[in-house]
Motif scaffolding. Structure first.
Motif, PDB file in Angstrom:
ATOM      1  N   ALA A 187       0.814  -1.220   0.000  1.00 30.01           N
ATOM      2  CA  ALA A 187       0.000   0.000   0.000  1.00 30.01           C
ATOM      3  C   ALA A 187       0.842   1.263   0.000  1.00 30.01           C
ATOM      4  O   ALA A 187       0.319   2.370  -0.187  1.00 30.01           O
ATOM      5  CB  ALA A 187      -0.922  -0.001   1.222  1.00 30.01           C
ATOM      6  N   ILE A 188       2.157   1.120   0.222  1.00 32.90           N
ATOM      7  CA  ILE A 188       2.995   2.317   0.382  1.00 32.90           C
ATOM      8  C   ILE A 188       3.046   3.194  -0.883  1.00 32.90           C
ATOM      9  O   ILE A 188       2.924   4.421  -0.765  1.00 32.90           O
ATOM     10  CB  ILE A 188       4.397   1.915   0.903  1.00 32.90           C
ATOM     11  CG1 ILE A 188       4.294   1.630   2.408  1.00 32.90           C
ATOM     12  CG2 ILE A 188       5.428   3.001   0.635  1.00 32.90           C
ATOM     13  CD1 ILE A 188       5.506   1.005   3.029  1.00 32.90           C
ATOM     14  N   PRO A 189       3.168   2.622  -2.098  1.00 33.37           N
ATOM     15  CA  PRO A 189       3.167   3.496  -3.276  1.00 33.37           C
ATOM     16  C   PRO A 189       1.884   4.320  -3.378  1.00 33.37           C
ATOM     17  O   PRO A 189       1.934   5.523  -3.655  1.00 33.37           O
ATOM     18  CB  PRO A 189       3.291   2.509  -4.447  1.00 33.37           C
ATOM     19  CG  PRO A 189       3.922   1.294  -3.864  1.00 33.37           C
ATOM     20  CD  PRO A 189       3.415   1.216  -2.454  1.00 33.37           C
ATOM     21  N   SER A 190       0.744   3.705  -3.107  1.00 33.27           N
ATOM     22  CA  SER A 190      -0.522   4.428  -3.149  1.00 33.27           C
ATOM     23  C   SER A 190      -0.561   5.499  -2.057  1.00 33.27           C
ATOM     24  O   SER A 190      -0.984   6.631  -2.293  1.00 33.27           O
ATOM     25  CB  SER A 190      -1.684   3.449  -2.978  1.00 33.27           C
ATOM     26  OG  SER A 190      -2.851   4.136  -2.647  1.00 33.27           O
ATOM     27  N   ALA A 191      -0.096   5.145  -0.864  1.00 34.20           N
ATOM     28  CA  ALA A 191      -0.089   6.110   0.242  1.00 34.20           C
ATOM     29  C   ALA A 191       0.745   7.335  -0.132  1.00 34.20           C
ATOM     30  O   ALA A 191       0.371   8.470   0.176  1.00 34.20           O
ATOM     31  CB  ALA A 191       0.471   5.455   1.503  1.00 34.20           C
ATOM     32  N   GLY A 192       1.868   7.094  -0.820  1.00 35.66           N
ATOM     33  CA  GLY A 192       2.723   8.193  -1.258  1.00 35.66           C
ATOM     34  C   GLY A 192       1.994   9.142  -2.201  1.00 35.66           C
ATOM     35  O   GLY A 192       2.199  10.350  -2.153  1.00 35.66           O
ATOM     36  N   LYS A 193       1.111   8.590  -3.036  1.00 34.88           N
ATOM     37  CA  LYS A 193       0.343   9.435  -3.964  1.00 34.88           C
ATOM     38  C   LYS A 193      -0.705  10.265  -3.226  1.00 34.88           C
ATOM     39  O   LYS A 193      -1.043  11.368  -3.635  1.00 34.88           O
ATOM     40  CB  LYS A 193      -0.373   8.557  -5.000  1.00 34.88           C
ATOM     41  CG  LYS A 193       0.553   8.032  -6.072  1.00 34.88           C
ATOM     42  CD  LYS A 193      -0.252   7.399  -7.202  1.00 34.88           C
ATOM     43  CE  LYS A 193       0.635   6.498  -8.027  1.00 34.88           C
ATOM     44  NZ  LYS A 193       0.196   5.091  -7.971  1.00 34.88           N
ATOM     45  N   MET A 194      -1.250   9.729  -2.152  1.00 35.57           N
ATOM     46  CA  MET A 194      -2.305  10.416  -1.423  1.00 35.57           C
ATOM     47  C   MET A 194      -1.783  11.602  -0.613  1.00 35.57           C
ATOM     48  O   MET A 194      -2.466  12.583  -0.407  1.00 35.57           O
ATOM     49  CB  MET A 194      -3.009   9.453  -0.445  1.00 35.57           C
ATOM     50  CG  MET A 194      -3.635   8.250  -1.085  1.00 35.57           C
ATOM     51  SD  MET A 194      -4.811   8.728  -2.343  1.00 35.57           S
ATOM     52  CE  MET A 194      -4.200   7.809  -3.738  1.00 35.57           C
ATOM     53  N   LEU A 195      -0.530  11.472  -0.140  1.00 35.27           N
ATOM     54  CA  LEU A 195      -0.001  12.455   0.808  1.00 35.27           C
ATOM     55  C   LEU A 195       0.343  13.781   0.142  1.00 35.27           C
ATOM     56  O   LEU A 195       0.778  13.832  -1.007  1.00 35.27           O
ATOM     57  CB  LEU A 195       1.255  11.911   1.482  1.00 35.27           C
ATOM     58  CG  LEU A 195       1.049  10.926   2.621  1.00 35.27           C
ATOM     59  CD1 LEU A 195       2.387  10.303   3.009  1.00 35.27           C
ATOM     60  CD2 LEU A 195       0.441  11.611   3.832  1.00 35.27           C
ATOM     61  N   LYS A 196       0.173  14.862   0.904  1.00 33.79           N
ATOM     62  CA  LYS A 196       0.724  16.148   0.508  1.00 33.79           C
ATOM     63  C   LYS A 196       2.241  16.059   0.654  1.00 33.79           C
ATOM     64  O   LYS A 196       2.737  15.210   1.402  1.00 33.79           O
ATOM     65  CB  LYS A 196       0.219  17.247   1.453  1.00 33.79           C
ATOM     66  CG  LYS A 196      -1.250  17.511   1.364  1.00 33.79           C
ATOM     67  CD  LYS A 196      -1.632  18.576   2.394  1.00 33.79           C
ATOM     68  CE  LYS A 196      -3.120  18.818   2.385  1.00 33.79           C
ATOM     69  NZ  LYS A 196      -3.554  19.627   3.540  1.00 33.79           N
ATOM     70  N   GLN A 197       2.947  16.945   0.015  1.00 28.54           N
ATOM     71  CA  GLN A 197       4.404  16.956   0.188  1.00 28.54           C
ATOM     72  C   GLN A 197       4.733  17.172   1.658  1.00 28.54           C
ATOM     73  O   GLN A 197       4.083  17.961   2.323  1.00 28.54           O
ATOM     74  CB  GLN A 197       5.007  18.089  -0.632  1.00 28.54           C
ATOM     75  CG  GLN A 197       5.095  17.727  -2.084  1.00 28.54           C
ATOM     76  CD  GLN A 197       6.090  18.592  -2.802  1.00 28.54           C
ATOM     77  OE1 GLN A 197       7.080  19.026  -2.229  1.00 28.54           O
ATOM     78  NE2 GLN A 197       5.822  18.849  -4.063  1.00 28.54           N
ATOM     79  N   ASP A 198       5.744  16.478   2.125  1.00 29.71           N
ATOM     80  CA  ASP A 198       6.155  16.602   3.520  1.00 29.71           C
ATOM     81  C   ASP A 198       5.124  15.964   4.471  1.00 29.71           C
ATOM     82  O   ASP A 198       5.240  16.084   5.681  1.00 29.71           O
ATOM     83  CB  ASP A 198       6.400  18.072   3.894  1.00 29.71           C
ATOM     84  CG  ASP A 198       7.332  18.229   5.085  1.00 29.71           C
ATOM     85  OD1 ASP A 198       8.300  17.457   5.167  1.00 29.71           O
ATOM     86  OD2 ASP A 198       7.090  19.105   5.936  1.00 29.71           O
ATOM     87  N   GLY A 199       4.114  15.321   3.893  1.00 30.96           N
ATOM     88  CA  GLY A 199       3.125  14.621   4.713  1.00 30.96           C
ATOM     89  C   GLY A 199       3.742  13.374   5.322  1.00 30.96           C
ATOM     90  O   GLY A 199       4.767  12.888   4.844  1.00 30.96           O
ATOM     91  N   ILE A 200       3.108  12.857   6.365  1.00 28.16           N
ATOM     92  CA  ILE A 200       3.740  11.772   7.118  1.00 28.16           C
ATOM     93  C   ILE A 200       2.920  10.494   7.048  1.00 28.16           C
ATOM     94  O   ILE A 200       1.698  10.517   7.085  1.00 28.16           O
ATOM     95  CB  ILE A 200       3.955  12.181   8.580  1.00 28.16           C
ATOM     96  CG1 ILE A 200       4.676  13.525   8.630  1.00 28.16           C
ATOM     97  CG2 ILE A 200       4.781  11.152   9.333  1.00 28.16           C
ATOM     98  CD1 ILE A 200       4.709  14.127   9.986  1.00 28.16           C
ATOM     99  N   LEU A 201       3.647   9.396   6.956  1.00 30.48           N
ATOM    100  CA  LEU A 201       3.036   8.075   6.931  1.00 30.48           C
ATOM    101  C   LEU A 201       3.478   7.302   8.165  1.00 30.48           C
ATOM    102  O   LEU A 201       4.611   7.457   8.628  1.00 30.48           O
ATOM    103  CB  LEU A 201       3.482   7.330   5.663  1.00 30.48           C
ATOM    104  CG  LEU A 201       3.088   5.861   5.513  1.00 30.48           C
ATOM    105  CD1 LEU A 201       2.702   5.615   4.059  1.00 30.48           C
ATOM    106  CD2 LEU A 201       4.205   4.922   5.893  1.00 30.48           C
ATOM    107  N   CYS A 202       2.577   6.491   8.691  1.00 28.67           N
ATOM    108  CA  CYS A 202       2.951   5.601   9.780  1.00 28.67           C
ATOM    109  C   CYS A 202       2.464   4.201   9.453  1.00 28.67           C
ATOM    110  O   CYS A 202       1.343   4.026   8.979  1.00 28.67           O
ATOM    111  CB  CYS A 202       2.328   6.059  11.094  1.00 28.67           C
ATOM    112  SG  CYS A 202       2.622   4.893  12.427  1.00 28.67           S
ATOM    113  N   SER A 203       3.323   3.236   9.679  1.00 33.18           N
ATOM    114  CA  SER A 203       2.926   1.847   9.478  1.00 33.18           C
ATOM    115  C   SER A 203       3.162   1.076  10.771  1.00 33.18           C
ATOM    116  O   SER A 203       4.230   1.169  11.366  1.00 33.18           O
ATOM    117  CB  SER A 203       3.747   1.248   8.337  1.00 33.18           C
ATOM    118  OG  SER A 203       3.551  -0.143   8.289  1.00 33.18           O
TER     119      SER A 203
END
Lengths: 303, 449
Positions: A187-203
């Motif tokens: 799911a990480i590639p899709s999550a990267g598309k959803m985020l604003k620049q400098d947005g943060i992901l947590c897994s």
């Protein structure tokens, strides 16, 4: 569950028909109950009539037909988590609070959550984005946030995030993304598309192999990749009477822990200095060894 | 001078810097953390060079800058990362494992580098960029080729940090501010670690439209973190004993707009308590607990207070501490450049205190290393609405143990718990094929630390 400008906890706020209350028996025994005019609650303490509760302030002590009592607390996401903890594997409070802090979630944020769990994190996410933000949760089953009064802040959709990714309508709009998936790297590639620049992901992953695989997937588009584990140690507090060497030997049993303060004069003439009660703490035995790893990463800034 | 007025700032995209905004600058991957306010005139000293911060204005947060040598001296220029740029590094990781080189032949006799200081200065005068100097140093190093690729990377990074320092532009959030202070000046925030801070906010149910009472003797990090979560609704009431408010300089580091600043109010404790029937608050009764030993235990106690808390009249301690000295650090933060930010922390107007007295606060957080936890909470609990949660932080266990014991004895609260968060960061090795090696390296890590 969450306050609004006109409806918040106060000295005058009373329990009303339709309210959600947390019935507190003991620190490790709580239950969520929807108050209803005609409802009754039965537990080991006897029968409680809901109608007795209505009109009382939150936090009140209420009695059963047998004269035993429980407390009625106003619900919070923390209490809700404790109530849920009997059901399924969930995220615990230490993990949840760290997730909110590290995802930098503030009122107004758009958060995407993908999880298989019971939604214990979702109530905390909703609390953090309120009143103007929104949490979009993709889950394996449709759940109900009506009961906790969060349906205006949370939208739940049934979707296979690992297979399909997040819906395109959120492209570049999400402030933060949270993944609780068995194969988060899918799911990480899709999550990267959803985020604003400098947005943060947590897994969140229980196994280090999953963390490695995710970290590998994060490397191309994310930066500041950090993995944490957080645990909570709890302490028990007791007042203990300590016997000093100089005291008379006859009362050496006085060092047994006692919960209540006892008069220090019992059968001890003149040796009071040696037996002053002291409050002491020790770690509780039941501490959880491991919950999971939290991996955070920031979307690279490319423009 | 040309600072934008707060109305304009609030319409600003919060992810792009503006003139007058507060930023956190991460220099060389966490080696140095600096809070700064971006103006045309502000500058940052990196190494022995002064760089103007003007190029940072109008850039998205998360941007990376590098110090380059220009005709008019060093300047900061934006570095755009290539998204797929890590492929060579991936190969590097393979090499660590498969190559047979090691560092045993390297002798530290200071003869490996043939470039002298003068040579480097000459390069600079010719207008060589930092990267070019690093390349020259590598080319002139006699031992570089024989190093393991891990050592080569380490060498390259070390030289890059010196000759082409990098500056990462970060948003000042409760998280980054707390982390930066904890790293640099932990005593100023009472050793409050970011995981403890996040627990305090959760336990105290901080959310929009709440009225949160805080006792913040940790420099303002708590007040700021609460205000951040309120997002311009509700109130955070920063209360204090005596007549002097506790310093809350850290609040100015957050980029709060006018709306949020208006929600941060200060009030002496006696104003909040005075109208309560029966109990005339003797704030001076609180004792000052001085703790000078060093220990980094974090303890948090949280609870929900029931309404049938025992009335306090009979229980007030009658101590004779008429005047008191609170030991707080009044020194202004050394690493923010003094500049005007929106005003936060006005004295609470009468209407506000009246409202709070009538309705009660939604929750309470105490982070006051210099105050006795028990006497403080005893004073403040009656100000909370029924069933409102509260959380107390202390870096030592004992004050909280005593406090919890007394709260239990006096049946003032239910759901009491003392807990200590324990966080650790992992170094994750990227290559999946070598899971076994990864575990091994973890083990070595434990051995050497």
């Amino acid at each position: 569950m969450l306050p609004t400008d006109s409806r918040k906890l106060s000295f005058s706020r009373c329990i009303a028909d339709g309210d959600l209350v947390i019935v507190y028996e003991r620190h490790d025994n709580m239950k969520a109950v929807k108050v209803c005019d005609t409802g009754v609650l039965q537990n080991r303490f006897g029968v409680f009539k809901h109608s007795d509760w209505i009109g009382k302030p939150f936090g009140s002590k209420v009695f059963s037909n047998t004269g035993r009592f429980v407390y009625l607390l106003a619900p919070t996401p923390e209490l809700w988590t404790l109530v849920l903890s009997h059901r399924t594997q969930i995220l615990y409070i230490a993990d949840i609070s760290l997730v909110i802090m590290y995802l930098e979630i503030i009122p107004g944020c758009l958060v995407l959550e993908s999880g298989t769990g019971s939604g214990s994190l979702t109530t905390s996410l909703a609390r953090a984005v309120a009143p103007t933000g929104h949490v979009h949760r993709a889950a394996s089953a449709r759940e109900d946030f009506e009961r906790t009064g969060l349906s205006s802040l949370v939208t739940v959709a049934v979707r296979d995030i690992q297979g399909e990714g997040f819906p395109d309508i959120f492209c570049g709009l999400a402030d933060s993304v949270f993944l609780d998936l068995p194969q988060p790297w899918l799911a990480i590639p899709s999550a990267g598309k959803m985020l604003k620049q400098d947005g943060i992901l947590c897994s969140f992953s229980p196994c280090i192999e999953q963390v490695q695989h995710s970290s590998e997937a994060l490397r191309s588009n994310f930066t500041d990749i950090r993995t944490f584990e957080i645990l909570l140690r709890t302490y028990e507090v007791r007042e203990v009477k300590m016997e000093s060497c100089q005291g008379d030997e006859g009362s050496s049993l006085g060092s047994l822990p006692c919960k209540r303060r006892q008069p220090s004069s019992e059968g001890r003439n003149g040796s009071e200095i040696s037996s002053s009660p002291t409050v002491m703490a020790r770690t509780s035995g039941e501490a959880r060894g491991h919950t999971g790893y939290l991996t955070f990463a920031r979307l690279k800034c490319v423009t | 001078m040309s600072q934008k007025n707060p109305e304009e700032v609030s319409n600003q995209n919060p992810r792009i810097t503006w003139e007058g905004c507060s930023v956190l600058l991460d220099i060389n991957d966490g080696d140095r953390l600096v809070f700064a306010r971006l103006t045309a005139a502000s500058s940052l000293k990196i190494g022995n060079k002064n760089c103007n911060l003007q190029p940072l204005i109008g850039c998205p947060f998360g941007s990376l800058f590098q110090v380059d040598n220009g005709k008019e001296g060093p300047f900061l220029s934006r570095v755009l990362p290539t998204t797929q740029g890590n492929s060579d590094q991936v190969e590097g990781d393979y090499l660590i494992i498969s190559e047979s080189k090691d560092n045993r032949a390297i002798v530290d006799n200071n003869t490996a580098q043939s470039l002298t200081g003068e040579d480097i200065d000459a390069l600079r005068r010719q207008g060589a960029t930092g990267d070019e100097i690093v390349q020259a140093l590598i080319a002139n190093s006699a031992t570089f080729e024989n190093k393991t690729s891990f050592s080569q990377e380490k060498y390259r990074l070390k030289k890059q940090k010196k000759y082409a320092p990098r500056v990462l532009l970060r948003r000042p959030f409760a998280r980054s501010i707390c982390e930066a202070y904890f790293k640099k000046y932990p005593a100023r925030i009472g050793f409050l670690r970011v995981d403890s801070l996040s627990l305090l906010l959760s336990m105290a149910n901080v959310t929009a439209h709440s009225d949160v009472l805080v006792v913040d003797m940790v420099g303002g990090i708590l007040t700021g973190a609460v205000a951040e979560r309120l997002g311009g609704t509700g109130y955070v009431c920063n209360s204090y004993l005596g007549v002097t408010p506790y310093p809350m300089n850290i609040v100015r580091i957050f980029n709060f707009n006018n709306e949020i600043c208006k929600r941060i109010l200060q009030s002496p404790l006696c104003d909040l308590c005075s109208a309560e029937d029966g109990t005339i608050a003797q704030t001076e009764q609180l004792e000052v607990a001085l703790s000078n030993q060093k220990q980094s235990n974090d303890e948090i106690m949280s609870s929900d207070s029931p309404p049938n808390s025992i009335s306090m009249e009979g229980n007030c301690l009658s101590s004779e501490n008429g005047s008191m000295d609170i030991i707080t650090e009044t020194a202004a933060s050394p690493f923010i450049k003094p500049c005007k930010a929106a005003k936060a922390g006005e004295k609470a107007p009468q209407e506000a205190t009246k409202l709070w007295r009538e309705n009660g606060f939604s929750s309470l957080i105490i982070a006051a290393p210099d105050l006795d936890a028990w006497s403080t909470v005893k004073e403040l609990l009656p100000l909370l609405a029924f069933s409102a949660p509260f959380a107390i932080y202390h870096q030592y266990l004992q004050p909280l143990a005593t406090c919890m014991h007394n709260l239990q004895l006096e049946k003032m609260a239910v759901g009491l718990q003392i807990s200590e968060p324990w966080i650790r960061e992992y170094q994750v090795f990227f290559d999946l094929k070598f899971v076994f090696l990864f575990n091994l390296s973890l083990f070595f890590c434990n051995e050497t630390r």
